[in-house]
Design a protein around this motif. Structure first.
Motif, PDB file in Angstrom:
ATOM      1  N   PHE A  36      -1.020  -2.908   3.861  1.00  0.00           N
ATOM      2  CA  PHE A  36      -1.601  -4.276   4.244  1.00  0.00           C
ATOM      3  C   PHE A  36      -0.674  -5.299   4.546  1.00  0.00           C
ATOM      4  O   PHE A  36      -0.819  -6.050   5.563  1.00  0.00           O
ATOM      5  CB  PHE A  36      -2.140  -4.868   2.815  1.00  0.00           C
ATOM      6  N   CYS A  37       0.637  -5.113   4.013  1.00  0.00           N
ATOM      7  CA  CYS A  37       1.443  -6.332   4.327  1.00  0.00           C
ATOM      8  C   CYS A  37       2.373  -5.816   5.563  1.00  0.00           C
ATOM      9  O   CYS A  37       2.868  -6.963   6.236  1.00  0.00           O
ATOM     10  CB  CYS A  37       2.720  -6.462   3.313  1.00  0.00           C
ATOM     11  N   GLY A  46       7.391  -5.893   2.133  1.00  0.00           N
ATOM     12  CA  GLY A  46       7.276  -4.717   1.180  1.00  0.00           C
ATOM     13  C   GLY A  46       6.581  -5.182  -0.059  1.00  0.00           C
ATOM     14  O   GLY A  46       7.148  -4.667  -1.254  1.00  0.00           O
ATOM     15  N   ASN A  47       5.636  -6.118   0.000  1.00  0.00           N
ATOM     16  CA  ASN A  47       4.832  -6.776  -1.170  1.00  0.00           C
ATOM     17  C   ASN A  47       3.616  -6.206  -1.760  1.00  0.00           C
ATOM     18  O   ASN A  47       3.028  -6.547  -2.478  1.00  0.00           O
ATOM     19  CB  ASN A  47       5.098  -8.071  -1.081  1.00  0.00           C
ATOM     20  N   CYS A  48       2.901  -5.213  -0.772  1.00  0.00           N
ATOM     21  CA  CYS A  48       1.728  -4.739  -1.033  1.00  0.00           C
ATOM     22  C   CYS A  48       1.616  -3.253  -1.829  1.00  0.00           C
ATOM     23  O   CYS A  48       0.728  -3.195  -2.418  1.00  0.00           O
ATOM     24  CB  CYS A  48       0.737  -4.808   0.145  1.00  0.00           C
ATOM     25  N   ARG A  49       2.650  -2.578  -1.370  1.00  0.00           N
ATOM     26  CA  ARG A  49       2.998  -1.261  -1.903  1.00  0.00           C
ATOM     27  C   ARG A  49       1.933  -0.367  -1.806  1.00  0.00           C
ATOM     28  O   ARG A  49       1.871   0.851  -2.490  1.00  0.00           O
ATOM     29  CB  ARG A  49       3.324  -1.398  -3.651  1.00  0.00           C
ATOM     30  N   MET A  50       1.095  -0.456  -0.868  1.00  0.00           N
ATOM     31  CA  MET A  50       0.108   0.439  -0.559  1.00  0.00           C
ATOM     32  C   MET A  50       0.674   1.827   0.142  1.00  0.00           C
ATOM     33  O   MET A  50       0.075   2.723   0.274  1.00  0.00           O
ATOM     34  CB  MET A  50      -1.090  -0.352   0.344  1.00  0.00           C
ATOM     35  N   CYS A  51       1.820   1.321   0.760  1.00  0.00           N
ATOM     36  CA  CYS A  51       2.363   2.545   1.630  1.00  0.00           C
ATOM     37  C   CYS A  51       3.259   3.563   0.861  1.00  0.00           C
ATOM     38  O   CYS A  51       4.327   4.270   1.331  1.00  0.00           O
ATOM     39  CB  CYS A  51       3.120   1.898   2.748  1.00  0.00           C
ATOM     40  N   LEU A  52       3.058   3.778  -0.423  1.00  0.00           N
ATOM     41  CA  LEU A  52       3.860   4.695  -1.145  1.00  0.00           C
ATOM     42  C   LEU A  52       3.907   6.011  -0.776  1.00  0.00           C
ATOM     43  O   LEU A  52       2.908   6.275  -0.630  1.00  0.00           O
ATOM     44  CB  LEU A  52       3.454   4.289  -2.760  1.00  0.00           C
ATOM     45  N   VAL A  53       4.915   6.668  -0.768  1.00  0.00           N
ATOM     46  CA  VAL A  53       4.964   8.146  -0.400  1.00  0.00           C
ATOM     47  C   VAL A  53       6.029   8.819  -1.615  1.00  0.00           C
ATOM     48  O   VAL A  53       6.717   7.932  -2.220  1.00  0.00           O
ATOM     49  CB  VAL A  53       5.651   8.403   0.903  1.00  0.00           C
TER      50      VAL A  53
END
Length: 699
Positions: A36-37, A46-53
């Motif tokens: 999202f961000c 780096g503030n939505c944290r949706m891209c975690l792997v």
């Protein structure tokens, strides 16, 4: 140290540059990473944290947008780090992030204008839970006033800060920010004032939820109801790629399409929101002035009246082409009037002298719009790209911000959104620039670029300014085998195309200023509304155009033509790039395409043109088989192909440079053409801009 780094992503070995983020590396390996961000044209937040792997061995999931691969360590055995972009561990992490994002998000989908093209909606379907475990009341945030273009429903905001970063980094007008912390955090404008950037509408596209949407478009249509047509913008001379969304016979909205060579993925507010002007003040039938008043007429009556008006001595007929004229209309009109013996034809602003020597490279932007990213020094002469080519101004700012481009400017002082050295207001500053520190740096630059605007070319010494700028470009090395750092920035979409077909005075023909001075018996205006018509006197005026603006108000005969969204037409942008619009809706009422009007008029005049269709006309423009003309190919800019012509000095310009200041070409960014002046939205923006310019007394 190697410039590349090896990774194992989902069992696939891959090698990427060390400066890549982990997200970019994962996408290189074919993985899909939600976000999202993150936006590729903005800094990393780096503030939505949706891209975690998952990074095997790491204590917690990794935000892939903020992790640079060059900073990662290999495994203990020296092998490449193992990354997993799917699996239970990653799914659970993303699932939790999505649950938190939706804690306070309202269930507005049925009434939200973003519904159907919402990133949050799509990713909630792909990565969200079936239900929520939270039963507390959702928080509410007060909506913010951002002006007539951007509608806000801030309760939907997920604080991705894309809009904040765009305003600060791309637009260069820091008007948005985040206040407070934790649950009280919210995005707002400073002092709750309207956005003033010429690019503010782009935050609508950037917003991944429905917090920022288009105010003029609100509740007009759903995305699946719209016909989507790729086309070209004509609000300035850039030729930005756009998508015209229409419903029924009306244009509902205009959006940008990605074109890395021209507009990247941005669009100016005028180009984006002018669409309501396409339906207002339209000329939908021919008119004839009788007893001082215009009355509706048939095409037959209008052509008969036009024939009578044109049945005078050819040297008493003048033709002026306006800013939005398409190439086909310019060619058909020129062919007809040349057949009638008319030499007084012009497409340039009053006072302009360029374009008559046949050297195309002297009136196009040879360095190209994207080429400024390769330049290390830029000199603007009589040009204000912020209002003349707003999206290009953002590209200049990007190069200034990230590549340390040095910018100098001659002309009226202005805020360009980036630091630049002001070198003077008039043409004499161009002569003296060699002795300044900026001029010395320009001479030692690797890739200097000199851009001349129409503000410098329409004065008495305009031709001398062009010659002097070209001479300077050759002296400082702006023109060499692999670099053509010289050109003209136009502000009218139809200008270069009309010059390319030769719409300039022929032998002994009068130019724009002379045609409009009152010495002609008949004056033909081809959408020419940006010219001074006050001196026409008793001249008979034939107006061909789409809107009831200044030209139509003065006209004795009106022949209604189609607007740019209503025809497939050729335009040439300021780089010399040949482009085509597409028909998104039908012409209004009895309006016809410009070339067809002159083809029909040629029959009435007994000088029938040699083409019956638009394709046949374009065939004439492209030339005979084997012959190469500027219209032979679509979509490419000539660039360095014309350097030999640029190396030749301009011998025709002998006038000395004066100290007269360069004037502003654009007085009001939102009111530059008949379509914009017919737009209610543009009128609101113009009034607001005028109010903000008014100084406020200190209390």
């Amino acid at each position: 140290m190697s410039d590349t780094f090896k990774l194992n992503i989902d069992g696939k070995d891959i090698e990427v540059p060390r400066h890549y983020t982990l997200m970019q590396a994962c996408e290189e390996a074919g993985a899909e990473i939600p976000r999202f961000c993150y936006h590729e044209r903005l800094s990393v937040a780096g503030n939505c944290r949706m891209c975690l792997v998952e990074w095997e061995g790491a204590p917690k999931p990794i935000a892939s947008c903020a992790q640079t691969v060059g900073d990662m360590r290999p495994n203990r055995d020296g092998s490449a780090p193992n990354i997993r972009t799917k699996g239970d561990y990653v799914d659970k992490a993303r699932n939790g992030v999505m649950e938190f994002l939706l804690i306070n998000h309202p269930l507005d989908c049925p009434i939200c204008d973003q519904g159907g093209e919402c990133d949050l909606q799509d990713q909630a379907m792909a990565y969200g839970r079936a239900g929520s475990r939270y039963e507390e009341n959702k928080r509410a945030v007060e909506d913010k006033y951002m002006g007539p273009l951007v509608k806000t429903i801030m309760t939907r905001c997920i604080q991705c800060t894309r809009c904040v970063r765009f305003s600060a980094e791309v637009a260069g007008v820091e008007e948005l920010g985040m206040i407070s912390r934790g649950e009280g955090a919210e995005i707002t404008t400073y002092l709750e004032k309207s956005l003033t950037s010429e690019l503010s509408g782009n935050v609508i596209d950037l917003c991944p939820v429905g917090a920022l949407t288009s105010k003029p478009y609100a509740f007009n249509a759903r995305p699946w109801e719209l016909r989507k047509t790729s086309s070209i913008d004509v609000m300035d001379a850039m030729g930005a790629s756009i998508r015209v969304d229409a419903k029924g016979d009306g244009v509902m909205r205009i959006l940008p399409e990605t074109n890395e060579e021209i507009n990247e993925e941005w669009l100016s507010d005028k180009s984006r929101f002018v669409w309501d002007g396409l339906a207002r003040q339209r000329l939908d039938k021919p008119y004839i002035r009788e007893n001082g008043r215009l009355r509706a007429a048939t095409w037959g009556e209008a052509f008969a009246a036009a024939k009578e008006a044109l049945s005078v001595s050819a040297d008493k007929i003048g033709v002026v082409a306006g800013d939005l004229i398409e190439v086909e209309q310019a060619k058909a009109a020129l062919d007809l009037f040349r057949a009638l013996g008319v030499n007084s034809t012009d497409c340039r602003p009053a006072g302009a002298k360029y374009g008559t020597d046949g050297v195309r490279e002297r009136y196009i932007l040879n360095g190209t719009l994207a080429g400024v990213e390769e330049a290390d020094m830029l000199l603007l002469v009589g040009a204000n790209p912020r209002v003349e080519a707003a999206v290009w101004n953002a590209r200049i700012r990007k190069t200034w911000l990230w590549a340390d481009l040095k910018v100098g400017r001659i002309g009226e002082a202005a805020d360009l959104t980036y630091d630049h050295e002001w070198l003077g207001q008039g043409a004499d500053a161009l002569t003296n620039v060699r002795d300044t520190d900026f001029g010395k740096a320009l001479a030692s630059a690797e890739r200097p670029m000199i851009v001349v605007g129409e503000g410098a070319l329409c004065g008495e010494d305009g031709e001398a300014v062009l010659a002097s700028a070209l001479k300077l470009a050759n002296e400082v090395g702006a023109i060499k085998e692999d670099w053509a750092g010289f050109g003209v920035l136009h502000n009218a979409a139809g200008r270069v195309g009309a010059l390319d077909v030769g719409f300039v005075p022929a032998d002994d023909g009068a130019d724009t200023a002379a045609i409009l001075s009152g010495g002609m018996e008949t004056v033909v205006l081809l959408g020419a509304d940006e010219v001074d018509l006050s001196s026409l006197g008793d001249s008979k005026v034939i107006y061909v155009g789409s809107h009831g603006d200044a030209g139509a108000a003065r006209a004795d005969i009106i022949l209604p033509s189609a607007a740019y969204t209503e025809m497939a037409a050729t335009y040439v942008n300021t780089e010399g790039r040949v482009q085509m619009t597409s028909r998104a809706v039908q012409p209004k009422g009895e309006a016809r395409e410009g070339w067809a009007i002159f083809r029909a008029l040629s029959d009435v005049m007994g000088k029938t043109l040699a083409y019956d269709t638009a394709d046949a006309l374009r065939g004439v423009l492209r030339g005979a088989e084997g012959e190469s003309t500027v219209f032979s190919g679509l979509g490419f800019a000539p660039g360095v192909r014309g350097i030999e012509a640029l190396k030749q000095p301009m011998t025709s310009a002998s006038a000395a440079l004066t100290s007269v200041s360069f004037g502003a070409v654009v007085d009001d960014f939102y009111m530059t053409n008949p379509i914009a002046r017919a737009s209610k939205t543009m009128a609101e923006c113009s009034a607001l801009a005028s109010a903000l310019d008014t100084p406020v007394a200190a209390e």
